[in-house]
Design a protein around this motif. Structure first.
Motif, PDB file in Angstrom:
ATOM      1  N   ILE A  74       0.843  -1.195   0.000  1.00 24.24           N
ATOM      2  CA  ILE A  74       0.000   0.000   0.000  1.00 24.24           C
ATOM      3  C   ILE A  74       0.875   1.240   0.000  1.00 24.24           C
ATOM      4  CG2 ILE A  74      -1.781   1.273   1.256  1.00 24.24           C
ATOM      5  CD1 ILE A  74      -2.842  -1.325   2.298  1.00 24.24           C
ATOM      6  N   TYR A  75       1.904   1.216   0.815  1.00 22.46           N
ATOM      7  CA  TYR A  75       2.839   2.338   0.898  1.00 22.46           C
ATOM      8  C   TYR A  75       3.489   2.591  -0.461  1.00 22.46           C
ATOM      9  CZ  TYR A  75       6.895   5.034   2.520  1.00 22.46           C
ATOM     10  OH  TYR A  75       7.852   5.980   2.695  1.00 22.46           O
ATOM     11  N   ARG A  76       3.953   1.519  -1.103  1.00 23.43           N
ATOM     12  CA  ARG A  76       4.613   1.648  -2.410  1.00 23.43           C
ATOM     13  C   ARG A  76       3.631   2.078  -3.492  1.00 23.43           C
ATOM     14  NH1 ARG A  76       9.345  -1.127  -3.405  1.00 23.43           N
ATOM     15  NH2 ARG A  76       8.525  -2.113  -5.307  1.00 23.43           N
ATOM     16  N   LYS A  77       2.374   1.654  -3.372  1.00 28.92           N
ATOM     17  CA  LYS A  77       1.352   2.075  -4.332  1.00 28.92           C
ATOM     18  C   LYS A  77       1.125   3.582  -4.236  1.00 28.92           C
ATOM     19  CE  LYS A  77      -2.173   2.084  -7.143  1.00 28.92           C
ATOM     20  NZ  LYS A  77      -1.996   1.909  -8.603  1.00 28.92           N
ATOM     21  N   ILE A  78       1.011   4.077  -3.033  1.00 23.85           N
ATOM     22  CA  ILE A  78       0.795   5.510  -2.830  1.00 23.85           C
ATOM     23  C   ILE A  78       1.939   6.317  -3.438  1.00 23.85           C
ATOM     24  CG2 ILE A  78       0.627   7.318  -1.072  1.00 23.85           C
ATOM     25  CD1 ILE A  78      -0.785   5.262   0.711  1.00 23.85           C
ATOM     26  N   GLU A  79       3.160   5.787  -3.346  1.00 23.55           N
ATOM     27  CA  GLU A  79       4.317   6.487  -3.881  1.00 23.55           C
ATOM     28  C   GLU A  79       4.577   6.179  -5.347  1.00 23.55           C
ATOM     29  OE1 GLU A  79       7.678   5.697  -1.344  1.00 23.55           O
ATOM     30  OE2 GLU A  79       7.179   7.444  -0.123  1.00 23.55           O
ATOM     31  N   GLY A  80       3.737   5.284  -5.946  1.00 24.53           N
ATOM     32  CA  GLY A  80       3.902   4.951  -7.351  1.00 24.53           C
ATOM     33  C   GLY A  80       5.129   4.134  -7.652  1.00 24.53           C
ATOM     34  N   ARG A  81       5.481   3.220  -6.739  1.00 22.10           N
ATOM     35  CA  ARG A  81       6.721   2.449  -6.892  1.00 22.10           C
ATOM     36  C   ARG A  81       6.475   0.950  -7.001  1.00 22.10           C
ATOM     37  NH1 ARG A  81      10.015   2.223  -2.953  1.00 22.10           N
ATOM     38  NH2 ARG A  81       8.711   2.916  -1.237  1.00 22.10           N
ATOM     39  N   LEU A  82       5.256   0.543  -7.401  1.00 25.91           N
ATOM     40  CA  LEU A  82       4.954  -0.885  -7.526  1.00 25.91           C
ATOM     41  C   LEU A  82       5.515  -1.456  -8.824  1.00 25.91           C
ATOM     42  CD1 LEU A  82       1.254  -1.248  -6.300  1.00 25.91           C
ATOM     43  CD2 LEU A  82       3.343  -1.742  -5.055  1.00 25.91           C
ATOM     44  N   SER A  83       6.005  -2.687  -8.736  1.00 21.28           N
ATOM     45  CA  SER A  83       6.395  -3.399  -9.947  1.00 21.28           C
ATOM     46  C   SER A  83       5.130  -3.905 -10.639  1.00 21.28           C
ATOM     47  CB  SER A  83       7.298  -4.579  -9.589  1.00 21.28           C
ATOM     48  OG  SER A  83       6.570  -5.547  -8.848  1.00 21.28           O
ATOM     49  N   ALA A  84       5.277  -4.460 -11.831  1.00 18.26           N
ATOM     50  CA  ALA A  84       4.119  -4.962 -12.574  1.00 18.26           C
ATOM     51  C   ALA A  84       3.426  -6.080 -11.802  1.00 18.26           C
ATOM     52  CB  ALA A  84       4.555  -5.453 -13.956  1.00 18.26           C
ATOM     53  N   VAL A  85       4.215  -6.963 -11.195  1.00 19.14           N
ATOM     54  CA  VAL A  85       3.637  -8.075 -10.422  1.00 19.14           C
ATOM     55  C   VAL A  85       2.913  -7.557  -9.189  1.00 19.14           C
ATOM     56  CG1 VAL A  85       4.181 -10.147  -9.082  1.00 19.14           C
ATOM     57  CG2 VAL A  85       5.356  -9.722 -11.247  1.00 19.14           C
ATOM     58  N   GLU A  86       3.543  -6.591  -8.494  1.00 12.83           N
ATOM     59  CA  GLU A  86       2.935  -6.022  -7.303  1.00 12.83           C
ATOM     60  C   GLU A  86       1.666  -5.248  -7.638  1.00 12.83           C
ATOM     61  OE1 GLU A  86       6.869  -5.295  -4.466  1.00 12.83           O
ATOM     62  OE2 GLU A  86       6.318  -3.815  -5.983  1.00 12.83           O
ATOM     63  N   GLU A  87       1.688  -4.549  -8.783  1.00 12.59           N
ATOM     64  CA  GLU A  87       0.519  -3.787  -9.217  1.00 12.59           C
ATOM     65  C   GLU A  87      -0.665  -4.704  -9.462  1.00 12.59           C
ATOM     66  OE1 GLU A  87      -1.617  -0.506  -9.876  1.00 12.59           O
ATOM     67  OE2 GLU A  87       0.562  -0.310  -9.683  1.00 12.59           O
ATOM     68  N   GLU A  88      -0.411  -5.862 -10.063  1.00 12.95           N
ATOM     69  CA  GLU A  88      -1.475  -6.829 -10.320  1.00 12.95           C
ATOM     70  C   GLU A  88      -2.047  -7.371  -9.016  1.00 12.95           C
ATOM     71  OE1 GLU A  88      -2.155 -11.090 -12.689  1.00 12.95           O
ATOM     72  OE2 GLU A  88      -0.226 -10.050 -12.785  1.00 12.95           O
ATOM     73  N   ARG A  89      -1.177  -7.649  -8.064  1.00 12.78           N
ATOM     74  CA  ARG A  89      -1.633  -8.145  -6.770  1.00 12.78           C
ATOM     75  C   ARG A  89      -2.464  -7.090  -6.044  1.00 12.78           C
ATOM     76  NH1 ARG A  89       2.067 -10.270  -1.646  1.00 12.78           N
ATOM     77  NH2 ARG A  89       0.311 -10.824  -0.298  1.00 12.78           N
ATOM     78  N   PHE A  90      -1.985  -5.841  -6.110  1.00 14.36           N
ATOM     79  CA  PHE A  90      -2.706  -4.764  -5.440  1.00 14.36           C
ATOM     80  C   PHE A  90      -4.098  -4.575  -6.040  1.00 14.36           C
ATOM     81  CE2 PHE A  90      -4.067  -0.345  -5.309  1.00 14.36           C
ATOM     82  CZ  PHE A  90      -4.035  -0.092  -3.951  1.00 14.36           C
ATOM     83  N   GLU A  91      -4.202  -4.579  -7.373  1.00 14.59           N
ATOM     84  CA  GLU A  91      -5.492  -4.375  -8.027  1.00 14.59           C
ATOM     85  C   GLU A  91      -6.463  -5.506  -7.693  1.00 14.59           C
ATOM     86  OE1 GLU A  91      -6.631  -1.816  -9.618  1.00 14.59           O
ATOM     87  OE2 GLU A  91      -4.757  -0.710  -9.343  1.00 14.59           O
ATOM     88  N   THR A  92      -5.943  -6.731  -7.579  1.00 16.40           N
ATOM     89  CA  THR A  92      -6.801  -7.863  -7.199  1.00 16.40           C
ATOM     90  C   THR A  92      -7.361  -7.659  -5.809  1.00 16.40           C
ATOM     91  OG1 THR A  92      -5.531  -9.396  -8.582  1.00 16.40           O
ATOM     92  CG2 THR A  92      -6.866 -10.352  -6.805  1.00 16.40           C
ATOM     93  N   TRP A  93      -6.497  -7.253  -4.882  1.00 15.08           N
ATOM     94  CA  TRP A  93      -6.939  -6.986  -3.507  1.00 15.08           C
ATOM     95  C   TRP A  93      -7.945  -5.844  -3.462  1.00 15.08           C
ATOM     96  CZ3 TRP A  93      -6.083  -2.460  -0.634  1.00 15.08           C
ATOM     97  CH2 TRP A  93      -6.442  -2.535   0.717  1.00 15.08           C
ATOM     98  N   LEU A  94      -7.706  -4.806  -4.248  1.00 17.14           N
ATOM     99  CA  LEU A  94      -8.555  -3.619  -4.243  1.00 17.14           C
ATOM    100  C   LEU A  94      -9.975  -3.940  -4.705  1.00 17.14           C
ATOM    101  CD1 LEU A  94      -8.123  -0.596  -3.577  1.00 17.14           C
ATOM    102  CD2 LEU A  94      -7.895  -0.193  -6.041  1.00 17.14           C
TER     103      LEU A  94
END
Length: 389
Positions: A11-31
């Motif tokens: 969540i912290y990295r998402k707010i700062e715009g520092r997610l990798s492609a894999v992390e971004e996919e995981r975050f969007e699934t959770w969201l």
């Protein structure tokens, strides 16, 4: 299966715009899994973006928290019925919390930002020590390594895995050992060459062969780990952990053998294991749901039936405490949140609590839950928690 949890660092990295492609996919699934997830993220983002965060005294932090709770009491009353609460009777789940900063609008019309505390959850972190002396810091990295023997090691964000041995490869003259160390405030997973999966908890070390060639598969553990052993009837899997020698063919179990703790534990989830103690010449064969507790001072081991979740739920991102001494609870949490404890009263250590929480819960919120159901009080000063009545 839906992933109901997400590491706070994502969540912290998402707010700062520092997610990798894999992390971004995981975050969007959770969201997308629930409206409460999106509301939670938006609230955290809003708090994070506030400017001019200032440090304040402990007393002002307590006052700010009280005011914040009063202002949201009505809005959260219905939601709190779904949360797990601390106390003798406990029955719900505490949502994932990442809030290190509490923001509220005071009655005077002034915007106030409060930096609550510096104690935060752990993250994926490990140190891999090769037999040749090379050392690698893992956690959040992806790639591969190659042993001098030519064997390949894959590195993922939270996992190090050894590829199966090729039958064409020459059998070495001696077994080569590596060591995986998990620091305080860390966790990691490892998959051995034979397919055995191991979840490593904070402040733990595992010494293991790069590949198994003998008629047994033996590893050496300090700390805490959860094992899912690949079945091999011809080669028993043996874990040396403190005074324990745990022998299995294929099963799932947890071991805790911290040097600082009074007892060592082996808890069986499925299958069957044999636990031997050289001291006292004691031996036990465990069935699922059973545990051996070893008192290191007396040298006596006892077998008992337990709720296995209380001892192995950490590998699924949760802690379960049932009538647990406060000293034991804080000792467990201190490894993950990385803090020290100071007790103003010795008798407060014996206070009993029950509850369930997620490993990424906000630490300050957790302590306040305990306070509400007891006469125990906490004061946080950087990385030190003072406990008093």
């Amino acid at each position: 299966m839906k992933d109901k949890t997400i590491p706070a660092r994502l969540i912290y990295r998402k707010i700062e715009g520092r997610l990798s492609a894999v992390e971004e996919e995981r975050f969007e699934t959770w969201l997308k899994e629930g409206r409460e997830h999106r509301e939670y993220y938006e609230r955290m983002r809003s708090m994070y973006q506030q400017e001019n965060i200032q440090e304040v005294a402990i007393g002002k932090i307590q006052d700010a928290w009280e005011m914040f709770e009063k202002r949201v009491q009505g809005r959260l009353r219905m939601k709190r019925k779904r949360y797990w609460m601390w106390g003798v009777s406990v029955a719900a789940s505490v949502v994932v919390v990442f809030c290190l900063i509490i923001y509220y609008h005071s009655d005077t019309g002034q915007d106030v930002n409060i930096a609550v505390q510096n104690i935060v959850p752990g993250q994926y972190n490990a140190i891999l020590e090769m037999a040749d002396g090379a050392t690698y810091h893992l956690g959040g990295h992806q790639g591969s390594l190659q042993e001098k023997t030519g064997r390949q090691i894959k590195i993922d964000t939270s996992l190090v895995s050894y590829l199966p041995v090729d039958d064409k490869q020459e059998t070495p003259k001696e077994i080569v050992y590596n060591k995986l160390s998990i620091p305080r405030g860390g966790e990691y997973r490892i998959e051995l060459e034979d397919g055995t999966k191991i979840w490593m908890n904070s402040e733990s070390r595992l010494r293991y062969p790069v590949a198994f060639f003998n008629d047994t598969r033996e590893v050496y553990l300090e700390g805490e780990a959860y094992f899912e052993v690949q079945r091999d009837a011809n080669r028993p899997f043996i874990v040396h952990a403190g005074e324990q020698k745990v022998t299995v063919l294929g099963t799932s179990f947890g071991i805790s053998c911290y040097a600082s703790e009074v007892n060592d534990y082996t808890t069986l989830v499925s299958g069957k294991v044999k636990v031997d103690f050289e001291r006292g010449k004691q031996s036990f064969v465990l069935e699922p749901g059973m545990q051996v507790a070893y008192d290191k001072k007396s040298g006596i081991a006892t077998e008992r039936k337990v709720d296995v979740a209380e001892f192995v739920a950490w590998k699924n991102g949760k802690y379960v405490f049932k009538q647990k001494r406060l000293e034991d609870i804080l000792s467990t949490l201190s490894r993950w949140y990385d803090f020290e404890v100071f007790y103003q009263n010795e008798d407060v250590k014996e206070s009993l609590f029950s509850g369930e929480l997620r490993r990424f819960d906000d630490f300050n919120y957790l302590l306040r839950l305990i306070e509400r159901t007891s006469d125990v009080k906490f004061i946080i000063d950087k990385k030190v928690v003072r406990v008093m009545k």
